[in-house]
Enzyme design. Structure first.
Site, short mmCIF file in Angstrom:
data_model
loop_
_atom_site.label_atom_id
_atom_site.label_comp_id
_atom_site.label_asym_id
_atom_site.label_seq_id
_atom_site.Cartn_x
_atom_site.Cartn_y
_atom_site.Cartn_z
N ILE A 1 -1.36 5.24 -7.40
CA ILE A 1 -1.43 6.69 -7.54
C ILE A 1 -0.25 7.21 -8.37
CG2 ILE A 1 -1.43 8.89 -6.30
CD1 ILE A 1 -4.00 7.32 -6.00
N GLU B 1 -21.04 6.50 -9.46
CA GLU B 1 -19.73 6.89 -8.92
C GLU B 1 -18.58 6.46 -9.82
OE1 GLU B 1 -20.77 3.03 -6.60
OE2 GLU B 1 -21.80 4.73 -7.53
N GLY C 1 -28.81 0.67 -2.20
CA GLY C 1 -29.46 1.84 -1.62
C GLY C 1 -30.80 2.13 -2.26
N HIS D 1 -24.39 2.34 -10.73
CA HIS D 1 -23.33 2.94 -9.91
C HIS D 1 -22.76 4.17 -10.61
CE1 HIS D 1 -22.79 -0.25 -6.82
NE2 HIS D 1 -23.27 -1.04 -7.76
N SER E 1 0.83 -1.22 0.00
CA SER E 1 0.00 0.00 0.00
C SER E 1 0.86 1.26 0.00
CB SER E 1 -0.94 0.00 1.21
OG SER E 1 -1.78 -1.13 1.20
N ILE E 2 1.92 1.22 -0.77
CA ILE E 2 2.85 2.35 -0.80
C ILE E 2 2.41 3.44 -1.76
CG2 ILE E 2 4.41 1.52 -2.61
CD1 ILE E 2 6.74 2.36 -0.73
N LYS F 1 1.65 2.74 -5.34
CA LYS F 1 2.05 2.50 -6.74
C LYS F 1 0.95 2.91 -7.71
CE LYS F 1 2.61 -1.94 -6.34
NZ LYS F 1 2.15 -2.05 -4.95
N LYS G 1 23.18 9.37 -2.09
CA LYS G 1 23.39 8.06 -1.49
C LYS G 1 22.56 7.00 -2.21
CE LYS G 1 23.36 5.82 3.06
NZ LYS G 1 23.03 6.00 4.51
N LYS H 1 16.14 6.91 6.61
CA LYS H 1 16.89 5.68 6.38
C LYS H 1 16.69 5.18 4.95
CE LYS H 1 18.73 5.11 10.47
NZ LYS H 1 20.21 5.14 10.62
N CYS I 1 -27.59 1.53 -5.99
CA CYS I 1 -27.72 0.08 -6.13
C CYS I 1 -28.55 -0.51 -4.99
CB CYS I 1 -26.33 -0.57 -6.22
SG CYS I 1 -26.37 -2.24 -6.88
N GLU J 1 -33.89 -11.34 -2.08
CA GLU J 1 -32.52 -11.65 -1.67
C GLU J 1 -32.45 -11.88 -0.16
OE1 GLU J 1 -28.00 -9.69 -1.69
OE2 GLU J 1 -29.71 -8.50 -2.39
#
Length: 549
Positions: free
Chosen positions: A19, A509, A383, A507, A14-15, A17, A224, A188, A381, A405
């Site tokens: 983004i 979004e 919702g 959806h 989760s560094i 990559k 370095k 470091k 959805c 459901e």
């Protein structure tokens, strides 16, 4: 000839990559280069469609119906380019394809091995993206962290790739962490040195290092890193933490990332046009009046499960000119408690998608609260399906109404299984997925927001509004403002007597962009701002506000 940029990650997961890859895509596109971005995920699932949101986060759906990693959402939002199922590859899908070929006899009786069969399939998937869209640059993000056993076939494949397509056409970029150790009072580099050493042992020498850090790299650190990792100083890029992910392209541009990528790939240096993106970030950071939006969901313990919803709300807030404050509410908490204790004071309520009965009664309680208290509401959805159940129970007096459901034996299944889903037994990849048309009612809020008669939105569902109850709902003031072109599927519902109450089976979004907010989210946030202003002035909204798009 298409160029290829491979993005790996080291030290920690989760560094960022995804983004970094998306930001590079934005920088190249700002120079009028065409870009496609591919995600290689090392998990053995064929796709994330059946994975728990608590483990994987959001499942992002593409136009062509692929269920993919949430990073594809970042790729689309940053580059404003639609991805497809070709842009998402998992270990599971690779092995599935190889085993299918083995069963068909494609390997002519040969022994199927990781090298060459798995690695060849990986390389073919990368080349397929280049062939399909013919972009100037394909950016490939390799999921996981260097050193993970799951990633080894992908790393071997990309090592071979450089030899096969030409060294001048391939670039390796390694995203790493430079931690600050408070007790030592210094940064470091040793973790990065070890990460690069691991990469080099596989046969990959990074061309560029992107260094994640929480403060500027102090003098000497880049020298370095250059010395120990065998990377030119100008290819050691600082990527300091930002207040917003949308600032990252600007940070990387100042560091010269795109210019260095173009130089190493022998591409023409072009002047970037980032004025629109710069303006976006300036608007984002400008002081603005606040709105407080409640997101009532089942998976709020991991907010990444609603990543595209969050981003769509942010895009809308930027456009409307307000500060977005999110109040996360676990829908289960509303099942046996007074909703006022959780929803009191909010200026808008969103009930997003999900699956299964857990927490549904809490979602229904939130919907009832928003409806009765005239609070702007947006349902997505599940919702929307919960809106139908709430209306049936509260207004249509079908007190036992439910979704098939949640209760297959209910006597009033106002939400029912899609006909084409009746005989489906396999869960993965079998829902109604991808982009479908929707026809809007001309005198509706939906039309007022979209300003179009036919729209296209992405779907991910098995259940639908039961048309046997349609006339009953319409007779009680319920409005179906959007439906499939044949009129069979209910896609959008709204309540005209409410200041802003709209819900969709799709959806929206997934199609919002930071520079082009989705009209439903923009209208919703604008209504929330109006509600906040009215409440501050002691007014109770009584009619639908005029909404500009």
């Amino acid at each position: 000839m298409t160029k290829f940029v491979f993005v790996t990650g080291g030290v920690v997961s989760s560094i960022g990559k995804g983004i970094v890859a998306a930001s590079l895509g934005r920088l190249l596109k700002s120079r009028n280069y065409s870009v496609s971005i591919l995600k290689l995920d090392p998990y053995i699932n064929v796709d994330p469609g059946t994975m728990s949101p608590f483990q994987h986060g959001e499942v992002f759906v593409t136009d062509d119906g692929a269920e993919t990693d949430l990073d594809l959402g970042h790729y689309e939002r940053f580059t404003d380019t639609a991805m497809s199922r070709l842009n998402s590859v998992t270990t599971g899908s690779i092995y599935q394809a190889v085993l299918n070929k083995e069963r068909r006899g494609d390997y002519m009786g040969g022994t199927v091995q990781v090298i060459p069969h798995i690695t060849n399939e990986i390389k073919d998937r990368i080349l397929r993206v280049a062939k399909d869209t013919n972009p100037d640059v394909v950016i490939i993000e390799i999921g996981g962290t260097v050193g993970d056993i799951e990633s080894l076939p992908f790393l071997e494949a990309i090592r071979q790739f450089r030899t096969e397509v030409g060294r001048q056409n391939v670039l390796y970029m390694h995203v790493t962490l430079i931690p600050w150790i408070p007790s030592a009072g210094e940064m470091k580099t040793k973790p990065t040195q070890h990460s690069v050493k691991e990469l080099r042992s596989i046969g990959i020498q990074p061309d560029i290092l992107v260094c994640r850090c929480d403060r500027p790299l102090y003098p000497g650190i880049k020298d370095k890193m250059s010395q120990f990792c065998d990377v030119p100083v100008k290819s050691v890029i600082t990527c300091q933490d930002a207040r917003s992910i949308y600032e990252v392209p600007l940070i990387l541009e100042r560091e010269g990332l795109a210019a260095q990528v173009l130089s190493l790939l022998n591409l023409e240096q072009r002047t970037p046009d980032l004025s629109e993106w710069q303006s976006l970030v300036e608007q984002l950071y400008r002081p603005k009046p606040p709105v407080e939006i409640a997101i009532v969901g089942k998976y709020v313990r991991l907010t990444d499960a609603y990543l595209s919803v969050m981003e769509a709300l942010r895009h809308a807030a930027i456009a409307v000119g307000c500060e977005l404050n999110l109040r996360w509410i676990n829908s289960e908490d509303l099942e046996n408690n007074n909703p006022e204790a959780y929803l009191g004071g909010v200026t808008g309520v969103v009930v997003p998608g999900g699956f299964g009965i857990r927490g549904v009664d809490g979602k229904i309680a939130a919907i009832r609260y928003a409806r009765e208290h005239q609070i702007p509401f947006l349902g997505l959805c599940l919702g929307m399906q919960c809106c139908v159940i709430e209306w049936a129970r509260s207004i249509a007096k079908l007190t036992d109404a439910n979704s098939a459901e949640f209760d297959p034996q209910t006597s009033n299944p106002v939400i029912n299984l899609l006909p084409e889903q009746q005989d489906v037994e396999v869960l993965g990849g079998t829902m109604r997925l991808g982009l479908y048309p929707c026809r809007l009612l001309s005198n509706s809020l939906a039309y007022q927001l979209y300003q179009e008669t036919v729209i296209y939105e992405r779907h991910r569902h098995r259940y639908e509004f039961n048309n046997a109850y349609r006339n009953l709902f319409l007779d009680t003031g319920f409005v179906v403002s959007g439906s499939s072109p044949d009129g069979r599927l209910v896609e959008i519902i709204e309540l005209p007597e409410h200041p802003f109450f709209i819900a969709t089976q799709f959806h929206p979004e997934f199609r919002s962009r930071p520079n082009v907010p989705h009209p439903l989210f923009k209208g919703f946030v604008q209504a929330a701002r109006t509600h906040s202003s009215d409440r501050s002035n002691g007014h109770t909204p009584s009619e639908t506000p005029s909404l500009s798009v």
